[in-house]
Structures are given as structure tokens and as C-alpha cells.
Design an enzyme around this catalytic site. Structure first.
Site, PDB file in Angstrom:
ATOM      1  CD  GLU A 119      72.138 -50.376 -92.420  1.00 20.79           C
ATOM      2  OE1 GLU A 119      71.221 -51.121 -92.153  1.00 20.79           O
ATOM      3  OE2 GLU A 119      73.364 -50.004 -91.787  1.00 20.79           O
ATOM      4  CE  LYS A 121      61.708 -51.303 -91.211  1.00 20.26           C
ATOM      5  NZ  LYS A 121      61.034 -52.686 -91.402  1.00 20.26           N
ATOM      6  CG  ASP A 123      58.818 -57.033 -96.359  1.00 20.83           C
ATOM      7  OD1 ASP A 123      58.855 -57.421 -95.195  1.00 20.83           O
ATOM      8  OD2 ASP A 123      57.851 -56.965 -97.203  1.00 20.83           O
ATOM      9  CE1 TYR A 234      69.112 -55.592 -89.288  1.00 19.10           C
ATOM     10  CE2 TYR A 234      68.752 -56.491 -91.335  1.00 19.10           C
ATOM     11  CZ  TYR A 234      68.424 -56.266 -90.091  1.00 19.10           C
ATOM     12  OH  TYR A 234      67.265 -56.803 -89.594  1.00 19.10           O
ATOM     13  CE  LYS A 322      57.282 -50.425 -92.460  1.00 19.02           C
ATOM     14  NZ  LYS A 322      56.175 -51.233 -92.374  1.00 19.02           N
ATOM     15  CB  CYS A 415      32.931 -79.515-105.162  1.00 19.14           C
ATOM     16  SG  CYS A 415      33.680 -78.608-106.676  1.00 19.14           S
ATOM     17  CB  CYS A 418      31.372 -81.234-109.233  1.00 21.28           C
ATOM     18  SG  CYS A 418      32.505 -81.864-107.951  1.00 21.28           S
ATOM     19  CB  CYS A 433      36.593 -81.006-105.124  1.00 15.73           C
ATOM     20  SG  CYS A 433      35.294 -81.994-105.966  1.00 15.73           S
ATOM     21  CB  CYS A 438      35.519 -81.983-109.851  1.00 16.37           C
ATOM     22  SG  CYS A 438      35.110 -80.492-109.798  1.00 16.37           S
TER      23      CYS A 438
END
Ligand code: IVH
Length: 676
Positions: A119, A121, A123, A234, A322, A415, A418, A433, A438
């Protein structure tokens, strides 16, 4: 017909609709072979919704209309799994796969080949669904394998999860069916979700897995419902009232119950065939619309599985192999901080350029401070880079600490663009900020303002925007409309002709619609869809600017967070001034304004034929102003059809569907608030 007979007929229709919808869900989500169009499916669902609205006493929790029902919770309840949700041992290479197969044979004292199911795998996020007497009773996350979180309300919003099992021909509906699987967010949906979040100034998800986990672990199922999660099942948990001899038989059976299984699963008659499957999938993984991180091989026979048993939380009968990740090692030269449109600070790793899956990568977003701390990423470290969802590069982990090791990364106190104040709310991930002037924020604002779905100003690309803002020519959005050709032409690499073009494009963007203008302001949490709703509800920037939080929240789809954000935006005097100045430059088409409440509140109305006392346009405007919605075609969703002289096929359709019709007199009476 008597009332009782009427009710029996309605009950039967409701049952029939539910069965039909469940069947089409199965064809669409499980078999991937839809037999009707989305529109037809929608029609069935709307019809069921309408019947249930009229007869709320007939609603059952497993009705396909009841996917989003539960109110947001404070916290997830704990669910104890009846049997432990185990994890898998890993093989690092083909040799270790062969070794695994040898171990199995040794344990079983056999020399014959072992049959496996290979099957993908996936994620995603491991979940367990519990069906009692065919009904979805509980859904939970894996948690630590023993205790998980109750995510039933969220799982119910996933379209491919049947709320009720289908009855297969040759199988009974089991008393208890626990199935385990993986909740995932398809790659495309992930890309779309992140694009949208970027537009709204919300933090991005690092990869589809995180996005799936974040979506499933939402306390408000209404939010989960907006995320197109999917699921593949599964593995069995506890079963009562049904038995299976093998994994393959199990997969075929649950598919017949309407559960979604991965179509790539395959029976392999030897470990060599499993390795062949792995090679094939290594090639094909990028064409799958979900993140796959390897292959799982499971001994097919359940009797043999039982013989093999388990060691330390992993079964002896299964192993994960994997895929080789699209990874590359490189070094972080520097961690910089970028400022977004709403002032959000994002740490970005500047990297020693490296080739990864055919693209040169020299920077990668580190997303936020929490992520940096969790992975302990510092300047000078060697890191493993990976392309998530095959697109966005991200730092997987530190592979070698720099030496001497750089100090921990800190978010700047001021920041970086700025020097303005940075705010960070306790318990939240974001840093912002707050200086509305800015330059970094201004660049992002102008970029957003000029973008396709906003003012759609051609030629105003990122480079030019930066030049305009950095040179001080554009300090506020309305400055764009004051630009002269000579000023533009004086910029580096700009010819007279293109300067003129841009001035013309900016000029012609003045004529616009209210929803575009609202979207263009770049209010946090306000995207295209919300902007459209605000436009039809308030009709002008001025009305919108003065709307109270309660008025805003009264709009469908606008929740407390969005309402607050809109109010905060207009409460800031600088924003208010900027909007006023901008409004003077624009010619905003006045939209039809929908009344919050009115004689036609939330009614869907179709107009057909010629009316005597008003034009079709006037009629439509009046409908909207009375709180209604204008639709161009008649469906079961339609509440009324207004019929003028020489009506067309719409009248016939209305009669067929039993939709109420109004003549002009009825219509006028209804607009003035009388009749029904
Ligand atoms: S079987 C006892 N099959 O991998 C075996 N797991 O390390 C139980 N996973 O927590 C798992 N795809 O989240 C199995 N086709 C698949 C899988 C799969 C992904 C995940 C699952 C599990 C982890 C095990």
C-alpha cells in the site's frame, strides 16, 4: 390527501433522497465514477435540505445534510482506543526489506513465498472511525496510540466519509466496525489554501500534512468544513458481527461499505514484487494528488498476522519502506525577517544555493518563531531541505550545528524595514509591525492593490512597486493616481512609452466595482468572497466603514474574527484617512444593496417576461433591496417566480417543480411588505 398520508409521502421522499445522495457520494468519492453532474447532485441535496427545513422533526444525525452541525468546542474530549493504534517499523533500503521477509519466513518456519498487500504510505494524520450498527459513532485521532482526541464533528465534514455504511449484497452491517486510516489534504487543495491564506495575511502551512492536521484539529467544525480534507482507510480495529480472512478481503469489503480505500493498493506474491511496487511508486508519487512518503507491506493473511504478533508497539507482519525524499543538504547563511502586507513578520532562511528537484533554491521560509525553536535552527547550521508538496522548499531539520554555534534566533524588537514597534500577543505565533506607513507593508499593500482580483493594474509588477515605494513616490495608495509620466520615466529602466502605458493603466483602473475596491484595501481576513458580501450589504465604502461589529456579524459567512478585523481596520484613523483619499480618486460603481432584513429576506427570486410598471433591472434591484436574491434560472431552490407578460420557459419550469409564481400585482404587494 390526509395529513398523515402527506407525512408518510414526505418521509419516503426524504429517505429516497438520502439513499440516492449516499449512493452518489459513494460513486464519486469511493469509486471515482460519478454518474450525475455536480449540479444534479446539488439539486438532490437542496431538495433534501428544503424538506428537512419544513420538517425538522424528520432530521436524523446521519442525514447527508448534517455534516456540519456541532457547535465549536472548547477542547477535544479524549477517546480511548479499544485496541492500541500501533506504528510501523521502517526499512531503510531494499536489503532491509529482504531481511524483513526473511525474518517473517524464519518466524513461520516456512520457505514458501509470503503474500503481501503493498500500500501507499500516506503522509497525513492517522485517525480511527467507529461505526456502530452502521452509523458513524466516533472518530478520533491516533494520539499516543492509546488515547486520541475526539474529532467526530470535524470528520463528519469530510464528504468522502459515509455517515452511514452502505449495505453490500453479500455482507451484513456489522454491529461494530472500527476502521483506521489517514486524513489528508490533497496537494492542490493545499496550494489553494496557502494562496488564500497569503492573500488574507494569515500564516502559511509548511506542508499538506501540517495543513491536514491543523484543519482536523480545529475546534470549530465550520472551519474544518471549508478545508477539502479527504481520507483513505486501510486497517481494521475491533470488529463485531463480521470477519475477514485477509487484508485484501478487508479492503474490498470496506470499499463496499462505502469507505474510501486507496486504489493503488496491490497484492504481491513475494517481497520482490513489493520492491517492484516501491520502484513503480517512486516514479509515480509526484503524479498522485496527495503526499505519499513510502510504501507499506503487510502480510496478507490475518491468520498469519496473528501468528506473527507484535513487538514493542509495532506489528511483526508489516513494514514501511520510505521513498527517498527529494532532499538536499545546504547551509543557512543568514536568517532574515520579511514584512508582509498586514505587517506580519516572517523569518526566512537565506541559503547557500542548492539544486533541489531541478530548481535552484536560495531561500526558504521558516514560517514562524515556534517552528525555528522546535527545530532549533540557527544561522551557520547545515540543514536538510525538502520540497513539500513538490513545490515549496522547507527546512526539515538541522543536520550539523554550526561551530562555533550561533546564538538562538530572536525576532527583532523593531521592524527591520522601518524601525517601528513590533507587537506580539502572548500565546500567539505571529509578530506584527504596527506602523501603517512601513515601506515593506506599503510595498505589499500596493502589490495587493494592483493585483488581478483587486484593481487589476497591468504593468505594475513587484520591481516597479518597490521602486515607487522606496523612492517615496508612493506613500499611500492614492498616490498611485497622482503619478505623472515624467516621474515614472525618470525611474531606472523605464522608457517614455512604458511610463505612459502604466499611467494609462492606473488611470483606467479608477472605474471599478465596490467589491474590488474593498478587496483592494487589504483588510486582514477579507478576501474576494467576503468583499463581495460586504459590497452588496453596505453599498459604499462609507457605509461599510461605519458598520458596527454586530451588523457585520449578521452577514452570512462573517464570523467574530472577521468582523473584529474589519472594525479594527476602520477604527485606525490613518486607515480611515487613506480610504477617504482613495475614494476621491476612484469612480466606484454603485452596487445593488441587499437589505439586512426586508419583505424578501433570504428568498431566491426569478423574474421572467415583461413587467408593466418597471424594467427587469428595476425589478431585480427592488428584490435585492428587499433582502432577496435574484437568480437567473428556476430550480427547487427558487422561492418565487415573478411572471410578466410573455413569460418564457421559466414559467413552465416553475410549474413543473411546483415553485410559487407571482403576477406583477402580487409582486408589488409583496415588495411593500404585504402578502406571502
Ligand atoms: S498500517 C499496525 N497503512 O504510518 C499498522 N499505516 O508508522 C498500522 N500510515 O500511524 C498502520 N499509510 O499513520 C498503515 N497504508 C498505511 C499507512 C499507514 C500511512 C501511517 C499511519 C501510522 C504510521 C505508522
Amino acid at each position: 390527501m390526509t395529513m398523515a398520508a402527506d407525512l408518510t409521502r414526505i418521509k419516503a421522499e426524504i429517505q429516497k433522497l438520502r439513499d440516492e445522495i449516499n449512493h452518489h457520494n459513494y460513486l464519486y468519492y469511493v469509486l471515482d465514477q460519478p454518474e450525475i453532474s455536480d449540479a444534479e447532485y446539488d439539486k438532490l441535496l437542496r431538495r433534501l435540505e428544503a424538506l428537512e427545513r419544513e420538517h425538522p422533526e424528520l432530521i436524523t444525525p446521519d442525514s447527508p445534510t448534517q455534516r456540519v452541525g456541532a457547535a465549536p468546542s472548547e477542547k477535544f474530549a479524549v477517546v480511548r482506543h479499544r485496541t492500541m493504534m500501533m506504528s510501523l517499523a521502517n526499512a531503510m533500503n531494499a536489503e532491509e526489506m529482504v531481511e524483513f521477509d526473511r525474518r517473517v519466513k524464519r518466524f513461520l518456519k516456512t520457505e514458501g513465498e509470503i503474500e503481501y498487500v503493498a500500500e501507499i504510505k500516506l503522509d497525513g494524520l492517522s485517525v480511527e472511525l467507529v461505526y456502530e450498527d452502521g452509523r458513524l459513532a466516533v472518530a478520533s485521532t491516533r494520539g499516543d496510540g492509546i488515547n486520541g482526541e475526539d474529532v467526530t464533528a470535524n470528520i463528519r465534514t469530510i464528504r468522502s466519509v459515509p455517515l452511514r455504511l452502505l449495505k453490500p449484497k453479500r455482507l451484513p452491517i456489522p454491529k461494530l466496525l472500527e476502521v483506521r486510516g489517514e486524513a489528508i489534504l490533497p496537494k492542490q487543495a493545499f496550494a489553494k489554501l496557502n494562496e488564500e491564506r497569503e492573500r488574507k495575511g494569515e500564516p502559511l502551512f509548511a506542508n499538506p500534512r501540517n495543513a491536514a492536521a491543523g484543519s482536523l484539529r480545529q475546534l470549530d467544525p465550520r472551519v474544518t468544513a471549508t478545508r477539502p480534507l479527504d481520507i483513505f482507510l486501510y486497517a481494521p480495529g475491533v470488529l463485531e458481527g463480521v470477519e475477514f480472512d485477509s487484508q485484501w478481503e478487508f479492503l474490498q469489503a470496506i470499499k463496499e461499505y462505502g469507505l474510501r480505500v486507496n486504489p493503488e493498493s496491490r497484492v504481491c506474491r513475494s517481497v520482490e514484487q513489493v520492491l517492484g511496487y516501491w520502484n513503480e511508486m517512486t516514479e509515480r508519487r509526484h503524479d498522485l494528488d496527495y503526499d505519499a512518503d513510502g510504501v507499506v507491506a503487510k502480510v496478507n493473511s490475518y491468520a498469519v498476522q496473528a501468528q506473527l504478533g507484535e513487538v514493542s508497539r509495532s506489528p511483526r507482519w508489516a513494514i514501511a519502506y520510505k521513498f527517498k525524499a527529494q532532499q538536499e543538504e545546504t547551509r543557512i547563511e543568514k536568517i532574515e525577517v520579511q514584512v508582509g502586507r498586514i505587517g506580519s513578520l516572517t523569518p526566512v532562511a537565506k541559503l547557500k544555493p542548492v539544486q533541489l528537484a531541478g530548481v535552484t533554491i536560495s531561500s526558504a521560509s521558516l514560517h514562524n518563531l515556534d517552528e525555528i525553536r522546535r527545530k532549533d535552527i540557527r544561522e551557520g547550521d547545515a540543514v536538510m531541505l525538502e520540497r513539500a508538496g513538490d513545490v515549496i522548499p522547507y527546512v526539515v531539520e538541522v543536520t550539523k550545528k554550526g561551530h562555533p554555534r550561533a546564538p538562538e534566533f530572536q525576532m527583532p524588537k523593531r521592524c527591520p524595514e522601518c524601525g517601528g514597534t513590533i507587537v506580539h500577543e502572548e500565546g500567539e505565533v505571529g509578530y506584527f509591525c504596527v506602523n501603517a506607513n512601513c515601506p515593506a507593508r506599503m510595498r505589499e499593500s500596493v502589490r495587493h492593490f494592483a493585483s488581478k482580483n483587486c484593481m487589476n493594474i497591468d504593468g505594475l509588477g513587484d520591481k516597479l512597486v518597490a521602486q515607487l515605494v522606496d523612492s517615496g513616490l508612493v506613500r499611500e495608495l492614492d498616490d498611485l493616481y497622482k503619478l505623472k509620466r515624467e516621474q515614472l520615466a525618470a525611474l531606472e529602466r523605464m522608457g517614455e512609452k512604458s511610463a505612459q502605458n502604466i499611467v494609462d493603466n492606473i488611470d483606467s483602473s479608477r472605474k471599478t466595482t465596490l467589491d474590488r475596491a474593498i478587496n483592494a484595501l487589504g483588510i486582514r481576513h477579507v478576501g474576494e468572497h467576503t468583499a463581495r458580501q460586504l459590497a452588496t450589504r453596505f453599498g459604499s465604502l462609507e457605509e461599510l466603514a461605519h458598520a458596527s461589529e454586530d451588523e457585520l456579524r449578521a452577514i452570512r459567512d462573517i464570523g467574530p474574527e472577521v468582523a473584529r478585523s474589519i472594525r479594527e481596520y476602520f477604527d485606525e484613523p490613518r486607515n480611515m484617512k487613506a480610504v477617504e483619499r482613495l475614494a476621491r480618486e476612484l469612480q466606484i460603481e454603485r452596487p445593488h444593496v441587499r437589505a439586512a432584513r426586508g419583505p424578501l429576506s433570504d428568498k431566491s427570486v426569478v423574474v421572467t417576461g415583461t413587467l408593466e410598471s418597471m424594467t427587469r433591472e428595476d425589478a431585480e434591484r427592488k428584490i435585492i433591496e428587499s433582502g432577496g436574491r435574484v437568480s437567473s434560472s428556476v430550480s427547487r431552490k427558487t422561492d418565487f417566480v415573478v411572471v410578466g407578460a410573455e413569460p418564457g420557459s421559466k414559467l413552465r419550469k416553475a410549474k413543473e417543480l411546483g415553485v410559487k409564481t407571482l403576477d406583477e400585482k402580487d409582486f408589488l404587494e409583496m415588495l411593500s411588505g404585504g402578502g406571502r
